[in-house]
Design a protein around this motif. Structure first.
Motif, PDB file in Angstrom:
ATOM      1  N   UNK A 417       0.845  -1.190   0.000  1.00 47.66           N
ATOM      2  CA  UNK A 417       0.000   0.000   0.000  1.00 47.66           C
ATOM      3  C   UNK A 417       0.881   1.242   0.000  1.00 47.66           C
ATOM      4  N   UNK A 418       0.682   2.117  -0.951  1.00 45.87           N
ATOM      5  CA  UNK A 418       1.501   3.318  -1.048  1.00 45.87           C
ATOM      6  C   UNK A 418       1.163   4.290   0.073  1.00 45.87           C
ATOM      7  N   UNK A 419       2.066   5.207   0.331  1.00 42.99           N
ATOM      8  CA  UNK A 419       1.810   6.237   1.338  1.00 42.99           C
ATOM      9  C   UNK A 419       0.588   7.072   0.953  1.00 42.99           C
ATOM     10  N   UNK A 420       0.462   7.381  -0.329  1.00 44.89           N
ATOM     11  CA  UNK A 420      -0.673   8.188  -0.780  1.00 44.89           C
ATOM     12  C   UNK A 420      -1.997   7.463  -0.523  1.00 44.89           C
ATOM     13  N   UNK A 421      -2.021   6.150  -0.780  1.00 42.29           N
ATOM     14  CA  UNK A 421      -3.234   5.373  -0.537  1.00 42.29           C
ATOM     15  C   UNK A 421      -3.527   5.302   0.966  1.00 42.29           C
ATOM     16  N   UNK A 422      -2.490   5.104   1.769  1.00 40.68           N
ATOM     17  CA  UNK A 422      -2.680   5.065   3.226  1.00 40.68           C
ATOM     18  C   UNK A 422      -3.160   6.416   3.741  1.00 40.68           C
TER      19      UNK A 422
END
Length: 489
Positions: A417-422
């Motif tokens: 999970x990318x930082x942007x998605x998190x």
């Protein structure tokens, strides 16, 4: 309003019957609460309130109280439920709740002795007890509405002290205004927002709050503080106060008080310690050492309605030197003339009419003992340590910071999970839990990225209870993660 609607000696039986009915109904609610919140939508709650015509014909006490039960109690947020873990709210000591009923019925105002009599001595005794716990032998203080008022009061005293020290006798309006624009308050980014708000209310300059860098755990860096104070001196500004925090709201960390006090002593700066959150350590049987150095402060904020498990409101400002409180004094001939022999607490308070909130703490200490209260606080700190280990070991969760107290900062962020998605998931998960009413967590920003926050202040909550909250976070996170993103047309 009819005479029978008021509490008098003629209505004592009616008072008893009414309160008994309310208490029984409320006790049943407390026993049956299945979630921290009803989950009722915001617009539905707004309509529920708007639909009541406050100018309509009276409905009588019984119906009015039943209406409150259905409107407010049914939709209240229950801090005693183990799935509540959002903010610095605690379940309350039963003895304190009983005392709350007493002080509401008697309706004492502790501003002057002739309105409060023995209550004046009880509050002063509790202030003295708190001062000794801090390490202020002979210290003084006053109860306040909360940490925000305590911090404002402390910085007001610091401002008046700075003006007296750096001014030349009685200042003219222009001289005072000019000198005041040189005053600075030194704090960290983790300091409570009331520090900035107080600076605004006290009429300081727009740049009056100077931020000191912190270490990797969010604690004030003493070396950076020394450098900051040196720069302030070289730019002809005045460090009106340094605010150290014993329990930051987000991280729950404690600034290194002894080292901060060293830096303050070197330049004669007023040290204020905001221990609104961490004041429970004053009675902790195992962790009192974490407050080492607090006795070197000039003023301290304590919030009993956080870590002493008191109903709101119950806070105090405590000072090392009683003479400092005299700067708050204001005398009125009809209330507290300056030649009065009676001990009037309004002389040292920012408030005039004021509830006898000290009664709740008095009864709690007598019922549970200081060690008993401290043991309750220790339980939430032990729980937080266990939760940190659970989160750190969970592959779907990411622990973001350590704590000295009882907060847990984390994100739902499974592998891949990318930082942007998190980032996107944080507010969605929080909102979904609030909307369901099943659990309540908070959100904040750490190092520029949003994160979820647990604030654990329920001594009866278990690790399994918190695991249940974390499972709900993971369930909602997974559901929102799988949700397809709509493409803008």
């Amino acid at each position: 309003m009819t005479r029978s609607a008021l509490l008098t000696h003629q209505t004592s039986a009616h008072y008893a019957d009414t309160l008994h009915e309310v208490v029984e109904r409320l006790a049943a609610r407390v026993a049956s609460v299945a979630a921290p919140f009803s989950g009722r939508p915001r617009d539905a709650l707004a309509r529920l309130v708007a639909d009541v015509d406050l100018d309509d014909a009276p409905v009588g006490e019984a119906r009015a109280l039943r209406e409150i039960d259905a409107m407010f109690v049914e939709n209240a947020v229950w801090f005693h439920h183990p799935a509540y873990a959002a903010h610095l709210n605690c379940p309350v000591a039963v003895a304190a709740v009983a005392a709350e009923a007493v002080l509401a019925a008697v309706n004492t105002s502790v501003d002057t002795y002739d309105q409060s009599t023995v209550a004046t001595f009880m509050e002063r005794r509790l202030v003295g007890w708190t001062a000794r716990r801090i390490g202020f032998d002979g210290g003084d203080g006053v109860f306040t509405s909360g940490g925000t008022q305590s911090n404002l009061h402390a910085l007001f005293l610091a401002r008046e002290h700075a003006l007296a020290v750096h001014g030349s006798g009685v200042l003219t309006g222009a001289e005072r205004a000019s000198l005041q624009q040189r005053l600075l308050v030194v704090a960290t980014q983790g300091s409570h927002f009331s520090v900035q708000k107080s600076a605004l209310l006290l009429g300081l300059g727009e740049d009056a709050v100077v931020t000191v860098p912190t270490d990797g755990d969010g604690r004030m860096d003493p070396a950076a503080l020394t450098m900051t104070l040196d720069v302030i001196a070289r730019t002809d500004r005045i460090p009106m106060a340094v605010v150290a925090t014993a329990g930051t709201t987000d991280r729950g960390c404690l600034d290194p008080l002894d080292a901060v006090a060293d830096a303050c002593d070197a330049v004669g700066a007023w040290l204020h310690v905001d221990a609104a959150y961490g004041c429970g350590l004053l009675v902790s049987p195992t962790r009192r050492h974490l407050l080492a150095g607090i006795e070197r402060a000039r003023s301290v904020t304590v919030d009993f309605h956080k870590s002493f498990f008191q109903p709101v409101s119950s806070s105090a400002l405590v000072v090392r030197d009683p003479a400092d409180l005299a700067r708050t004094g204001w005398h009125a001939a009809y209330l507290n003339p300056d030649d009065a022999e009676e001990p009037n607490l309004v002389d040292t308070s920012l408030q005039t009419t004021r509830r006898f909130d000290a009664l709740k703490l008095w009864v709690t200490l007598r019922a549970l003992g200081a060690d008993g209260v401290g043991a309750l606080f220790d339980r939430v700190l032990d729980l937080a340590a266990d939760v940190h280990r659970v989160v750190d070991a969970d592959p779907d969760l990411r622990l973001l910071a350590r704590t000295d107290l009882s907060t847990v900062l984390f994100r739902y962020q499974p592998s891949g999970t990318s930082d942007a998605e998190a980032d996107r998931l944080v507010p969605e998960v929080r909102a979904a839990l609030l909307a369901s009413g099943r659990a309540m967590v908070a959100k904040t920003v750490l190092d520029g990225r949003p994160c979820l926050k647990l604030t654990l202040l329920n001594p009866d909550a278990t690790l399994d209870d918190v695991r249940g909250v974390l499972e709900l976070v993971k369930t909602e996170g997974s559901a929102h993660r799988r949700r397809p993103v709509e493409v803008a047309r």
